[in-house]
Design an enzyme around this catalytic site. Structure first.
Site, PDB file in Angstrom:
ATOM      1  CD1 TRP A  32      72.374  48.529  49.721  1.00  0.00           C
ATOM      2  CD2 TRP A  32      70.210  47.957  49.585  1.00  0.00           C
ATOM      3  NE1 TRP A  32      71.698  49.188  50.714  1.00  0.00           N
ATOM      4  CE2 TRP A  32      70.369  48.861  50.657  1.00  0.00           C
ATOM      5  CE3 TRP A  32      68.929  47.463  49.316  1.00  0.00           C
ATOM      6  CZ2 TRP A  32      69.310  49.283  51.461  1.00  0.00           C
ATOM      7  CZ3 TRP A  32      67.863  47.868  50.122  1.00  0.00           C
ATOM      8  CH2 TRP A  32      68.056  48.777  51.168  1.00  0.00           C
TER       9      TRP A  32
ATOM     10  CG  ASP B 132      72.829  49.559  43.299  1.00  0.00           C
ATOM     11  OD1 ASP B 132      72.940  50.797  43.228  1.00  0.00           O
ATOM     12  OD2 ASP B 132      72.140  49.003  44.176  1.00  0.00           O
TER      13      ASP B 132
ATOM     14  CE  LYS C  35      72.040  54.985  48.778  1.00  0.00           C
ATOM     15  NZ  LYS C  35      71.778  54.920  50.217  1.00  0.00           N
TER      16      LYS C  35
END
Length: 361
Positions: A102, A172, A196
Site C-alpha cells: 500500500w 495511512d 478493519k
C-alpha cells in the site's frame, strides 16, 4: 447460530455487541419507524447519527480542534490520489517510505502528479522490517512525507515516527486506527479505510489539519477536493450512511464497553503477546517479521513448507479459524487480530497451533 473466529485482514470481524445492537435497530431506529439504511441523509435523525459519529471519534482519538474529520468513500486507495492532488501543490515534491504494497501504491500514484522521492525501502527483504531513516535524505521543501503506519500484508509497524520538521507528516492508518492511542497532533493528515477496525467496507475516514484544506491543484475533481467535503460536513453528496452508523456504534463500544483506547491497547497487546510468544518458542512455526517492528494487528507466520502451510490453513478452517491464509503475494499464514477479535479466539488458535505442531513434527 454459528460464529467462527474470523482472522481476515479486511473486511474483518465487528464486535458482537455492535452487530446485535444493529440487528435490534434494523427495522426501527430509535422509534423512527425506519432502518438507517432507508432514511434520508438530509433528515434530522440522520444528522444526529453523523454528528454523533464525528463527536465520538474526536473524543476517543482526542482529535485537536484544528483538525477536520471527513467521512468519505472510495477506500484508502482513493487517498493515494487525493493526498497529492490536495497537498503536493507548493514544491510539487513528496517523500515516501516503502514498507509494503500500500505504501508503494501511494508512492506510484503520487508520482503521476509531482516528484515522488523514495527515502527508504524494505523491499530487499520482502518488507519484513521497517527501514532505518536518515533525515539527511529527506527532501527539505517537500509538501508532505508519507508513511503507512501499519502494514497489513507484511505485519510491520512504525513504533517510532520519522522526524520531518516542518514537512507535514501523512499516514495511512487503515489497519491500526482505534487499536491504541495515537497523537494526532504529530500528523498533518491521517486516513483509513474503515473495514478493519471501524465499520464495514464502504467508509473512508480522513483527519486533516485545517490549514492544509483549500490548496488543491486546479485539475482536482470536485469530489477529490478536501474543501468540498470539509465545507459541507461530509454531506456534499450522499455519504455511506449505514457504514457511518455502524462506525458510531463501534466507537460507542470502544468508549463505553472497552473503556477507551488505553484499555483497547492493553487487550491488543495481550492478544499479540500470546501469539508472538508461541511463535518464538515453536519448533514448527515462525514469525516473518523482525521482532522490533512487529504489528499488534497483523501477524504473519510460516512453517517453512508450502505443503504444511496449506494443510494448516485447511485444518484451521475445519476448526472454525477462517481467513488465516497469508496474502497471495507472500503466502504462508496471517492472523489479523483486530479490536473485535476476542482474547479467547487467540487463546484457542494458539492451542490449535500447538496441537498441529505435535502432530506434524
Amino acid at each position: 447460530m454459528k460464529r467462527v473466529y474470523n482472522f481476515s485482514a479486511g473486511p474483518s470481524m465487528l464486535p458482537e455487541p455492535v452487530l446485535r445492537r444493529a440487528a435490534a435497530e434494523m427495522l426501527d431506529y430509535e422509534g423512527s419507524g425506519q432502518s438507517v439504511m432507508e432514511m434520508s441523509h438530509r433528515s434530522k435523525i440522520y444528522e444526529g447519527i453523523i454528528c454523533s459519529a464525528e463527536s465520538l471519534l474526536r473524543e476517543v482519538m482526542n482529535i485537536p480542534g484544528n483538525y477536520k474529520v471527513l467521512f468519505l468513500q472510495g477506500g484508502a486507495s482513493s487517498q493515494f490520489a487525493m493526498v497529492p492532488m490536495n497537498l503536493m501543490t507548493k514544491s510539487n515534491k513528496a517523500d515516501f517510505v516503502l514498507t509494503g504494497q500500500w505504501a508503494t501504491k501511494a508512492y506510484q500514484e503520487a508520482a503521476r502528479y509531482g516528484t515522488a522521492n523514495v527515502v527508504a525501502s524494505s523491499k530487499d527483504k520482502t518488507f519484513s522490517y521497517i527501514p532505518e531513516l536518515n533525515p539527511d535524505t529527506f527532501t527539505k521543501d517537500a509538501d508532505y512525507f508519507h508513511i503507512c503506519l501499519n502494514n497489513t500484508i507484511y505485519g510491520t509497524k512504525f513504533h517510532q515516527l520519522p522526524e520531518t520538521g516542518n514537512v507535514p507528516l501523512v499516514a495511512d492508518i487503515s489497519s491500526c486506527i482505534l487499536s491504541e492511542p495515537i497523537d494526532v497532533s504529530k500528523f498533518a493528515l491521517l486516513y483509513a479505510g474503515a473495514q478493519k477496525n471501524m465499520a464495514p467496507a464502504g467508509l473512508t475516514v480522513v483527519i486533516i489539519r485545517e490549514d492544509l484544506i483549500g490548496r488543491a491543484m486546479d485539475i482536482t475533481p470536485t469530489m477529490f477536493n478536501y474543501k468540498t467535503h470539509a465545507d459541507n460536513g461530509s454531506m456534499f453528496n450522499t455519504p455511506p450512511c449505514y457504514c457511518i452508523y455502524l462506525c458510531m456504534l463501534v466507537l460507542d463500544w470502544i468508549k463505553n464497553t472497552v473503556g477507551g483506547l488505553d484499555e483497547m491497547k492493553k487487550i491488543n497487546e495481550k492478544k499479540a503477546g500470546m501469539l508472538y510468544d508461541f511463535l518464538d518458542s515453536s519448533k514448527l512455526f515462525r514469525g516473518t517479521v523482525v521482532a522490533k517492528d512487529r504489528s499488534l494487528m497483523n501477524i504473519p507466520f510460516i512453517t517453512g513448507s508450502d505443503e504444511l502451510d496449506a494443510k494448516f490453513v485447511k485444518e484451521a478452517a475445519a476448526h472454525d479459524f477462517v481467513n488465516i491464509k497469508g496474502h497471495r503475494s507472500v503466502g504462508g499464514m496471517r492472523a489479523s487480530i483486530y479490536n473485535a477479535m476476542p482474547v479467547e479466539g487467540v487463546e484457542k488458535l494458539v492451542r490449535f497451533m500447538g496441537e498441529f505442531e505435535k502432530n506434524n513434527l
